[in-house]
Enzyme design. Structure first.
Site, mmCIF file in Angstrom:
data_model
loop_
_atom_site.group_PDB
_atom_site.id
_atom_site.type_symbol
_atom_site.label_atom_id
_atom_site.label_comp_id
_atom_site.label_asym_id
_atom_site.label_seq_id
_atom_site.Cartn_x
_atom_site.Cartn_y
_atom_site.Cartn_z
ATOM 1 N N TRP A 133 0.792 -1.225 0.000
ATOM 2 C CA TRP A 133 0.000 0.000 0.000
ATOM 3 C C TRP A 133 0.826 1.278 0.000
ATOM 4 O O TRP A 133 0.289 2.366 -0.198
ATOM 5 C CB TRP A 133 -0.902 0.024 1.236
ATOM 6 C CG TRP A 133 -0.225 -0.453 2.486
ATOM 7 C CD1 TRP A 133 -0.361 -1.693 3.055
ATOM 8 C CD2 TRP A 133 0.724 0.253 3.301
ATOM 9 N NE1 TRP A 133 0.435 -1.800 4.177
ATOM 10 C CE2 TRP A 133 1.119 -0.614 4.349
ATOM 11 C CE3 TRP A 133 1.285 1.534 3.253
ATOM 12 C CZ2 TRP A 133 2.026 -0.245 5.332
ATOM 13 C CZ3 TRP A 133 2.214 1.904 4.223
ATOM 14 C CH2 TRP A 133 2.574 1.034 5.247
ATOM 15 N N ASN A 134 2.136 1.222 0.254
ATOM 16 C CA ASN A 134 2.853 2.468 0.529
ATOM 17 C C ASN A 134 2.999 3.372 -0.694
ATOM 18 O O ASN A 134 3.083 4.594 -0.567
ATOM 19 C CB ASN A 134 4.214 2.194 1.165
ATOM 20 C CG ASN A 134 5.105 1.319 0.321
ATOM 21 O OD1 ASN A 134 4.630 0.453 -0.412
ATOM 22 N ND2 ASN A 134 6.397 1.512 0.425
ATOM 23 N N HIS A 158 -3.682 -6.012 -5.197
ATOM 24 C CA HIS A 158 -3.140 -4.880 -4.461
ATOM 25 C C HIS A 158 -3.539 -4.985 -2.992
ATOM 26 O O HIS A 158 -4.422 -5.763 -2.622
ATOM 27 C CB HIS A 158 -3.675 -3.575 -5.058
ATOM 28 C CG HIS A 158 -2.688 -2.454 -5.030
ATOM 29 N ND1 HIS A 158 -1.644 -2.392 -4.130
ATOM 30 C CD2 HIS A 158 -2.577 -1.331 -5.790
ATOM 31 C CE1 HIS A 158 -0.943 -1.298 -4.345
ATOM 32 N NE2 HIS A 158 -1.476 -0.639 -5.349
ATOM 33 N N GLY A 209 6.901 -6.439 -0.493
ATOM 34 C CA GLY A 209 6.330 -6.477 0.849
ATOM 35 C C GLY A 209 7.366 -6.870 1.877
ATOM 36 O O GLY A 209 8.572 -6.698 1.664
ATOM 37 N N SER A 210 6.916 -7.413 2.974
ATOM 38 C CA SER A 210 7.816 -7.798 4.062
ATOM 39 C C SER A 210 8.570 -9.077 3.721
ATOM 40 O O SER A 210 8.151 -9.861 2.856
ATOM 41 C CB SER A 210 7.018 -8.011 5.344
ATOM 42 O OG SER A 210 6.227 -9.192 5.250
ATOM 43 N N GLU A 231 10.807 -8.069 -3.824
ATOM 44 C CA GLU A 231 11.410 -6.856 -3.268
ATOM 45 C C GLU A 231 10.837 -6.711 -1.876
ATOM 46 O O GLU A 231 9.657 -6.416 -1.708
ATOM 47 C CB GLU A 231 11.086 -5.656 -4.169
ATOM 48 C CG GLU A 231 11.915 -4.422 -3.851
ATOM 49 C CD GLU A 231 11.302 -3.588 -2.745
ATOM 50 O OE1 GLU A 231 11.775 -3.732 -1.583
ATOM 51 O OE2 GLU A 231 10.375 -2.826 -3.009
ATOM 52 N N LEU A 232 11.692 -6.911 -0.852
ATOM 53 C CA LEU A 232 11.183 -7.218 0.479
ATOM 54 C C LEU A 232 11.553 -6.216 1.565
ATOM 55 O O LEU A 232 11.617 -6.554 2.736
ATOM 56 C CB LEU A 232 11.642 -8.628 0.890
ATOM 57 C CG LEU A 232 11.271 -9.727 -0.102
ATOM 58 C CD1 LEU A 232 11.786 -11.070 0.371
ATOM 59 C CD2 LEU A 232 9.770 -9.779 -0.320
ATOM 60 N N CYS A 265 10.453 1.451 1.509
ATOM 61 C CA CYS A 265 11.411 0.362 1.717
ATOM 62 C C CYS A 265 12.848 0.866 1.692
ATOM 63 O O CYS A 265 13.713 0.349 2.402
ATOM 64 C CB CYS A 265 11.208 -0.738 0.678
ATOM 65 S SG CYS A 265 11.205 -0.154 -1.022
ATOM 66 N N GLU A 362 12.740 -3.753 10.336
ATOM 67 C CA GLU A 362 12.315 -2.597 9.571
ATOM 68 C C GLU A 362 11.176 -1.906 10.303
ATOM 69 O O GLU A 362 10.116 -2.499 10.505
ATOM 70 C CB GLU A 362 11.856 -3.001 8.169
ATOM 71 C CG GLU A 362 11.378 -1.822 7.334
ATOM 72 C CD GLU A 362 11.037 -2.204 5.910
ATOM 73 O OE1 GLU A 362 11.394 -1.456 4.985
ATOM 74 O OE2 GLU A 362 10.417 -3.270 5.714
#
Length: 458
Positions: A133-134, A158, A209-210, A231-232, A265, A362
């Protein structure tokens, strides 16, 4: 019928209610996307490019509308939303301009030099895109643009809190002339998502995401023998070396920690400061963080808006509290604001050590962790003492030395020298270690989900 709501994090007011799709409905959308891809793949790269240019124009045409929608759904500053639309339009334009050459067939000579070969980059089918969502518009854009140019179709799951942005993006793509069904938005739960990964018509999976979610998605894709790009996120370190210009370091450190309300991120999160400049940097940095104006993200003079949801605000609160419990010192901020909305102030923690969330994990919010280093060498050691490896930065007046340190010693996918930024269409984006694998942007994303086919001629 199962429904969910989107909520304005600045006010707590409900925005819209949506119905989740069933598994059958989602699979039907996937099938129509696959059928659209079968026609789309017949076009040359040059013939696909104008569609991307028209999408870029459509995004610019609706810039203010999209920015306000993102602000309402996730609390993004209105100015940051407008910048996000600009970046997305630039990505579509970059892909349209450069894709035909980057994906062009390559003539090669066999070993020995007598026989000829051809390397061609062919589409593989439907790519499943799972996004957070960012950056509600940017996250799906970087997947969609690259894969449309490659000749693939795309289905998007999404984050539920920015469903309105996802659906409006889909509408604008169609208004720009993109063939119906080539890009689909799926409103599905995690169980249906796992079923989708296994579906034969899905040929690749990309997710942002995470690292916890990435392990699940990556394992599911691997089990189904699907290629994935992950991409974490990260806990990016910015080094303030002994010869750093303090004014420059503080300026970009504040910017790097608070950009997008700290929910990025590649935000600057850990500040590794050498002993020689520790006091000067910390004093100036805390002073500027204290002065940040937090408030309504729709107002032009607001510098820090709410976090994306009350759940996210609670998570940041718990991470800070746990860090303090383990010995961190709060230099400013440190607790949710006493007001309506998911507001968390600009926060600086010192005395941060291993074993604390502020050091190890994070924190997806406006929380900076300052870590003291003995010298430059120690600063680099601490920076690499992380399970993550997405981005980072170096502040030094010796630019060439900083570049050499970034090149040879920083164990991340991206490094900024005396600056801060999020993404550039012409530079690769991605990380190493628990920050995932694969690259987007810079032409690299266009080749992640293609069949690199070798054709041998006599």
């Amino acid at each position: 019928m199962t429904t969910f709501k989107t909520v304005n994090p600045a006010t707590g007011d409900d925005i819209e209610t949506y119905a989740l799709m069933t598994k059958d409905e989602a699979m039907a959308k996937l099938a129509t996307c696959h059928n659209a891809h079968l026609e789309w793949r017949k076009l040359s790269h040059a013939e696909r490019a104008p569609y991307l240019v028209k999408i870029a124009a459509k995004l610019r045409e609706h810039r203010d509308e999209l920015a306000e929608l993102m602000t309402r759904e996730v609390g993004k500053l209105l100015a940051d939303g407008k910048t996000e639309v600009d970046i997305c339009a630039a990505i579509f334009d970059y892909t349209a301009e450069n894709g035909p050459d980057l994906l062009a067939d390559e003539e090669r000579t066999h070993t020995g030099g007598e026989k000829r070969g051809l390397v061609t980059y062919q589409p593989i089918g439907v790519i499943y895109s799972i996004q957070p969502w960012n950056f509600p518009l940017y996250q799906p854009t970087r997947v969609l643009a690259a894969n449309l140019m490659a000749g693939n179709g795309c289905v998007l799951k999404h984050a539920s809190i920015c469903t309105g942005t996802a659906l409006r993006f889909n509408e604008l793509c169609r208004e720009a002339g993109l063939p119906d069904d080539l890009f689909q938005v799926l409103l599905i739960n995690h169980d249906v998502s796992d079923d989708l990964i296994e579906a034969p018509l899905v040929r690749g999976v990309t997710m942002t995401g995470s690292d916890v979610a990435g392990r699940h998605i990556g394992a599911a894709a691997a089990k189904a023998l699907k290629k994935s790009v992950l991409e974490l996120g990260s806990n990016d370190a910015y080094l303030v070396l002994e010869d750093a210009d303090i004014e420059t370091a503080v300026k970009f450190s504040v910017m790097g920690r608070l950009y997008n309300n700290g929910e990025t991120c590649v935000s600057a999160k850990r500040f590794i400061v050498t002993d020689k400049v520790y006091d000067a940097f910390t004093t100036a940095f805390v002073e500027q963080m204290k002065a940040i104006k937090m408030g309504d993200p729709l107002q032009d003079d607001t510098q820090l808006g709410p976090l994306s949801s009350q759940d996210q605000c609670d998570t940041v609160r718990d991470q800070v509290n746990e860090s303090v419990k383990r010995g961190a010192e709060v230099l400013c901020g440190g607790a949710p604001a006493d007001q309506t909305g998911a507001y968390y102030p600009a926060t600086v923690l010192a005395e941060v050590t291993p074993g604390m969330p502020a050091y190890d994990d994070e924190i997806f919010g406006p929380v900076a962790a300052i870590i003291r280093a003995k010298d430059d060498e120690d600063a680099m050691r601490i920076a690499n003492d992380s399970r993550y490896g997405l981005g980072g930065g170096i502040f030094s007046q010796d630019e060439e030395r900083a570049v050499q340190l970034a090149r040879d010693h920083f164990d991340t996918g991206m490094v900024r020298v005396n600056s801060f930024g999020a993404a550039d269409p012409n530079m690769p984006f991605g990380g190493v270690k628990d920050s995932g694998f694969g690259r987007e942007h810079g032409g690299f994303g266009m080749k992640e989900f293609v069949n690199v086919k070798a054709i041998f001629r006599p």
